[in-house]
Design a protein around this motif. Sequence first.
Motif, mmCIF file in Angstrom:
data_model
loop_
_atom_site.group_PDB
_atom_site.id
_atom_site.type_symbol
_atom_site.label_atom_id
_atom_site.label_comp_id
_atom_site.label_asym_id
_atom_site.label_seq_id
_atom_site.Cartn_x
_atom_site.Cartn_y
_atom_site.Cartn_z
ATOM 1 N N TYR A 1 0.851 -1.355 0.051
ATOM 2 C CA TYR A 1 0.017 -0.053 0.039
ATOM 3 C C TYR A 1 0.881 1.126 -0.062
ATOM 4 O O TYR A 1 1.586 1.376 0.949
ATOM 5 N N TRP B 1 -5.559 7.907 -3.236
ATOM 6 C CA TRP B 1 -6.899 7.130 -3.371
ATOM 7 C C TRP B 1 -6.828 6.221 -4.499
ATOM 8 O O TRP B 1 -7.825 4.984 -4.097
ATOM 9 N N THR C 1 -5.748 3.184 -2.286
ATOM 10 C CA THR C 1 -6.685 2.574 -1.349
ATOM 11 C C THR C 1 -7.725 1.780 -1.815
ATOM 12 O O THR C 1 -8.429 0.973 -1.404
ATOM 13 N N ALA D 1 -8.690 -1.927 -0.929
ATOM 14 C CA ALA D 1 -10.168 -2.143 -0.112
ATOM 15 C C ALA D 1 -10.243 -3.668 -0.180
ATOM 16 O O ALA D 1 -10.725 -3.958 0.896
#
Length: 391
Positions: free
Chosen positions: A64, A68, A71, A75
């Motif tokens: 990670y 965004w 992200t 997820a």
Amino acid sequence: MARTVKASMAAAYWTVKKFTSVDENKIVFLGRRMDRTPLDFRLLLEELQKQNSEIRPVVLSRMYRGGWKETLKFAPVLIESIYHLATAKVCVLDSYWPAVSALTHRPELVVYQIWHSLGKIKQSGLQTVGRTDGRDHAVADVLQMHQGYDYVLAGAEVWNPRYVESFGVQESQLLNFGLPRADYLLHERFRVADRINSRYPDLSKKPVVVYAPTFRRGTDADGALRLVEALDTDRFNLVIKMHGSDTLIMPDSGHIEVPDFTATELLSVTDYLITDYSSIALEAAILDVNTMYYVYDREEYLQNNGLNISLDEEMPGCVFESADDLVQALYKTYPTQTLQKYKKKYISTDLGHSTSDLAEHILTVGELCSRSYEQHLNKENSLISGSVVSS
């Protein structure tokens, strides 16, 4: 945004817990530093399986890098971890994981934060909240950053106050076992060196200089470019190992690519390690590798992140802001007494069994596979006494 994420995770977690139960033999490993099983996870898992073959492991490791887009990619892994946290007896993680800290877990779950360093040279975690390289205060508060740990794996006891500050735990929660990779460095050094030299025979023809800088959040660091310009590559082999999440600017030439071995593994063939604020310096000290510190952006780094020790005081004669000055030092006698003093202060003197100590703690105090582990010990004791008791 953070509140929405937390509320969504909490709702999903409540639902999963309502319709599941804890698997007493299940351990979940969570990491977000690479897209493969980290070395410390792999070594610990092997030792746990050796001590008790009935464990049921799950490993989730996904790089990670932030932002965004990352992200969104991360997820699905985060959602999957919610199910495993609800059903596992033990969780082991080597970095911050939102679902571990932000959610309310079953009382049966025991969480081990093993982090990914043998000490705390640079500040991290709660120490850097609100700084440029740290997390925003509001986000850290909402997501309860670095809460929920039962135990934190630590290096030498001299670092304990820094672990307490980084993770907000009590010193009684620290386990000064060192990392599994410390065992790996000590026990596998020569086998790893043989593999590297077999794959890259040119490395053995000249002294090997490994440049392994720390992670700089959102910075296009040019330390590698400066080193290539200053170093005489006719006299040295330069290997550059970029942090997995970094944006280090890589030179087009002047260095050797060794993508299939980690910086930790490369220490087995390294003559000089050049780093800055990275804990790889502690790994190098275990093997007595001559270490130099290239701190061309020290003032900026101190302001944006921060350090827990003074490199100039702890490693005098080994800290440089100029690449030219550093390279000149490579031609001089290395101050080995300085390195040995540093090693004595910051490295545990009782290494070599970190993995087995941690595995035993997880199986006993963490109560992973508690029933089968008790049967296993009873069987071992009966064999030692000369009689076999059926279970």
